[in-house]
Design an enzyme around this catalytic site. Sequence first.
Site, short mmCIF file in Angstrom:
data_model
loop_
_atom_site.label_atom_id
_atom_site.label_comp_id
_atom_site.label_asym_id
_atom_site.label_seq_id
_atom_site.Cartn_x
_atom_site.Cartn_y
_atom_site.Cartn_z
N ARG A 32 3.03 9.47 -11.41
CA ARG A 32 3.92 9.57 -10.25
C ARG A 32 5.39 9.57 -10.65
O ARG A 32 6.17 10.36 -10.15
CB ARG A 32 3.63 8.44 -9.27
CG ARG A 32 2.26 8.62 -8.63
CD ARG A 32 2.06 7.69 -7.46
NE ARG A 32 0.73 7.86 -6.89
CZ ARG A 32 0.23 7.09 -5.96
NH1 ARG A 32 0.94 6.09 -5.47
NH2 ARG A 32 -0.98 7.30 -5.49
N ASP A 141 9.00 -0.76 7.52
CA ASP A 141 8.37 -0.37 6.25
C ASP A 141 9.47 -0.21 5.21
O ASP A 141 10.63 0.01 5.55
CB ASP A 141 7.60 0.95 6.41
CG ASP A 141 6.51 1.12 5.35
OD1 ASP A 141 5.33 0.87 5.67
OD2 ASP A 141 6.84 1.47 4.20
C1 LIG Z 1 -1.65 0.90 3.46
S1 LIG Z 1 -0.19 0.89 4.43
C2 LIG Z 1 -0.72 -0.13 5.79
C3 LIG Z 1 -0.31 0.43 7.14
C4 LIG Z 1 -0.79 -0.37 8.35
N1 LIG Z 1 -0.28 -1.72 8.30
C5 LIG Z 1 -2.30 -0.35 8.44
O1 LIG Z 1 -2.94 -1.38 8.14
O2 LIG Z 1 -2.87 0.66 8.80
C6 LIG Z 1 0.87 -0.22 3.49
C7 LIG Z 1 2.35 -0.05 3.79
O3 LIG Z 1 3.07 -1.15 3.24
C8 LIG Z 1 4.33 -0.69 2.83
N2 LIG Z 1 4.93 -1.61 1.86
C9 LIG Z 1 4.56 -1.82 0.58
N3 LIG Z 1 5.39 -2.71 -0.01
C10 LIG Z 1 6.31 -3.06 0.91
C11 LIG Z 1 7.43 -3.94 0.91
N4 LIG Z 1 7.79 -4.63 -0.18
N5 LIG Z 1 8.15 -4.06 2.06
C12 LIG Z 1 7.79 -3.37 3.16
N6 LIG Z 1 6.76 -2.53 3.23
C13 LIG Z 1 6.01 -2.36 2.11
C14 LIG Z 1 4.03 0.69 2.25
O4 LIG Z 1 5.18 1.52 2.20
C15 LIG Z 1 2.94 1.21 3.18
O5 LIG Z 1 3.44 2.06 4.17
#
Ligand SMILES: C[S@@+](CC[C@H](N)C(=O)[O-])C[C@H]1O[C@@H](n2cnc3c(N)ncnc32)[C@H](O)[C@@H]1O
Length: 281
Positions: A32, A141
């Site tokens: 990536r 996010d």
């Molecule tokens: C798999 S998605 C989950 C989306 C939703 N909560 C669901 O369960 O369907 C995880 C999200 O967490 C966000 N994320 C990861 N690390 C983060 C951080 N340090 N602060 C805020 N968001 C974060 C990612 O960008 C991603 O969009």
Amino acid sequence: MSNEEFRLLRDFIHGYCGIYFEETSRFLLENRLARRLKQHGLGRFTEYYHFLKYDKQREEELAAAVDILTTNETYFFREEYQLKALTEEILPEIRERNRAKRTLSIWSAGCSTGEEPYTIAMLLLEQGIWSDWKVDIFGSDISQRVLASARKGVYRGNAFRATPEALKGRYFTPEGDGFRIADRVRNWVSFASINLFDSGKTALVGTMDIILCRNVIIYFDQTKKKSVIGMFLGKLADGGFLLLGHSESLINLSTAFTLRHFRHDMVYQKPVHAGAARSET
Ligand SMILES: C[S@@+](CC[C@H](N)C(=O)[O-])C[C@H]1O[C@@H](n2cnc3c(N)ncnc32)[C@H](O)[C@@H]1O
């Protein structure tokens, strides 16, 4: 990517946003980030590390790196049994508790492209009892890319895999090869870019009745999980609820919450006040 480069970049990313790349995910990280090296005409990962750390464009580059390193999988009406606990058991309890002030605050932390907070808005609209309450649904996010998509509010195929047809018909209109979310849903939701480890940003978030942080902390290591759960504890009102993903729990992370056994699901609750915690664990 040499061992040293892997360690430097892995630790830097972990420190910044909590996401921890195990040795087994090394090639994922390498593949990536290789795209970013190419974009900047850099030959070595060490140079990219220095770029991320010291360049005057480091903020923009960190945002671009986060956009490609995060996993953003989500869909509407995810984890139906938990949403049933929310609508049938948790919300009535909060409604009773907040009946004098008539406010409801919900934070979807790590909301990705917006399906989660919009699902909550649709569920509240379906209940038809909140129009004279001050309802705040807040989605955040770390990734700018997913937030742009959330604000746009146009979805396709897979996003609807758990959406009842009747609700899709009621709250979406066809647009191009997708469907646009109705303004009355969108108007209930606000979005902001927040890294959950940026204390300057999280300090600006107000007190919440409910925090959903589902399928986010699975990407963090133990120390970062503890830190984010501690932050949520501080943000929740007494008696407020923390909804995690189905594969996530607070085991070995926090003893400050009570595990409430609802009919449809088990959910963590911040005790109403110290000493009055329900002993249902
Ligand atoms: C798999 S998605 C989950 C989306 C939703 N909560 C669901 O369960 O369907 C995880 C999200 O967490 C966000 N994320 C990861 N690390 C983060 C951080 N340090 N602060 C805020 N968001 C974060 C990612 O960008 C991603 O969009």
